[in-house]
Scaffold this active site. Structure first.
Site, PDB file in Angstrom:
ATOM      1  N   LEU A  29      35.881  37.990   1.867  1.00  0.00           N
ATOM      2  CA  LEU A  29      34.789  38.883   1.470  1.00  0.00           C
ATOM      3  C   LEU A  29      34.313  39.786   2.592  1.00  0.00           C
ATOM      4  CD1 LEU A  29      32.584  36.479  -0.700  1.00  0.00           C
ATOM      5  CD2 LEU A  29      34.117  38.285  -1.506  1.00  0.00           C
ATOM      6  N   GLN A  80      29.769  39.079  13.130  1.00  0.00           N
ATOM      7  CA  GLN A  80      29.955  38.835  14.558  1.00  0.00           C
ATOM      8  C   GLN A  80      30.393  37.405  14.834  1.00  0.00           C
ATOM      9  OE1 GLN A  80      26.485  39.701  16.869  1.00  0.00           O
ATOM     10  NE2 GLN A  80      27.464  39.248  18.832  1.00  0.00           N
ATOM     11  N   ASP A 124      14.331  38.037  10.509  1.00  0.00           N
ATOM     12  CA  ASP A 124      15.370  39.066  10.367  1.00  0.00           C
ATOM     13  C   ASP A 124      15.452  39.557   8.925  1.00  0.00           C
ATOM     14  OD1 ASP A 124      17.290  40.825  11.260  1.00  0.00           O
ATOM     15  OD2 ASP A 124      18.947  39.389  11.100  1.00  0.00           O
TER      16      ASP A 124
END
Length: 330
Positions: free
Chosen positions: A11, A15, A130
């Site tokens: 998919l 990182q 985040d």
């Protein structure tokens, strides 16, 4: 991978991990498997990246409809695979799809689901740190789930300091941009305000190119805080005097089609003083969620066409009317 899971396709790659679509051979359901890459000696513990360890620790302790579910953890020597709920798309793809028209009822539904998931985190003393559109996943039934807990942290310990280098810059609260090392739930709430704005504009509201430029873009739209509106601002580690480059205009200048109750919600999320900023619980109690149009059904949320599910029959309440997602204020 474990013999329980049959890999279907790759998919994507990040990182620290590769992500695969797979089928759980026991349940027949599709799942997403994140295969963690080996970390460097500096950033890894026992060969496994620390962000993966943090994500596993948090997700094994929390379970909520609006938070991605960690179904399984597969360890083999120095590699590790995390098995998650499979989700069809993310909010970033929805926002960028120009063929999708986001109606007020859609935006209200997405906002409520975001806040419900985030409220659960905050009640359990967890900061996400985040929040951004591509960390909000959606499935074909319209369920929105918070994901990517690599930067998440438990909070609440007295005098505990954290890094201010968290949250993607465009969604970063001003106290973080000024170098705050002690902060709370307000940093996540600020990000939610930015995401709501992006749902309305279909573009980021504060696309700063540096921390200073980020502050300039924030102050250009929201005006400049003062010691009266934000008492501790000048005491922050990286505080600098920044003057707006444009004349202050009320929020309805930038969001002319948004109702006032939504602007009030956004203004509360963008209060400069984090102590006075709205919490998730306070946000969910705002007038915006009490007024029409109410939230659409989850399955009525639009998805990018290539991922659009087949039409489903509309569910009806006992009285024959369509149910709506509403909060109980009693």
């Amino acid at each position: 991978m474990s013999r329980r899971y049959d890999t279907i396709k790759h998919l994507g790659e990040g990182q620290f991990a590769n992500v695969y679509l797979a089928q759980d051979l026991e349940s027949g359901e599709c799942v997403a498997i994140k295969k963690i890459k080996l970390g460097s000696r500096e950033e890894a513990k026992d060969g496994i990246n620390r962000t993966a360890i943090r994500e596993i620790k948090l997700l094994k302790e929390i379970h909520h409809d609006n938070i991605i579910g960690l179904r399984d953890v597969i360890g083999h020597r120095t590699s590790i695979q995390l098995v998650f709920d499979f989700m069809d798309t993310d909010l970033e793809h929805v926002i960028k799809d120009k063929e999708i028209i986001l109606m007020p009822a859609h935006i209200k539904n997405i906002t409520m689901q975001m806040l419900l998931g985030l409220e659960f985190l905050h009640v359990h003393w967890i900061l996400h740190r985040d929040l951004k559109p591509n960390n909000l996943l959606m499935n074909k039934m319209g369920r929105v789930k918070l994901t990517d807990f690599g930067l998440a942290r438990f909070f609440g310990s007295p005098n505990r300091n954290y890094t201010h280098q968290v949250v993607t810059r465009w969604y970063r609260a001003p106290e973080l941009l000024f170098g705050a090392r002690s902060y709370g739930v307000g940093i996540d709430i600020w990000s939610v305000g930015c995401i709501i704005a992006e749902l309305l504009l279909r573009n980021p509201i504060f696309p700063g190119e540096s921390d200073i430029d980020q502050l300039v873009k924030i102050f250009n739209i929201l005006g400049c805080p003062t010691p009266e509106t934000w008492p501790n601002m000048t005491e922050m580690n990286s505080y600098v005097i920044i003057k707006p480059q444009t004349e202050y205009m009320a929020l309805n200048y930038y969001f002319s089609a948004a109702p006032q109750d939504l602007l009030d919600l956004m203004a509360g999320m963008w209060t400069f003083d984090p102590i006075k900023r709205l919490t998730c619980t306070q946000s969910l109690q705002m007038e915006y969620f009490r007024t029409q149009p109410f939230c659409c059904l989850d399955e009525e949320l639009p998805l990018p066409k290539k991922q659009q599910p087949q039409k489903r029959s509309r569910r009806l309440d006992d009285d024959g009317t369509r149910p709506v997602r509403r909060l109980n204020f009693d």
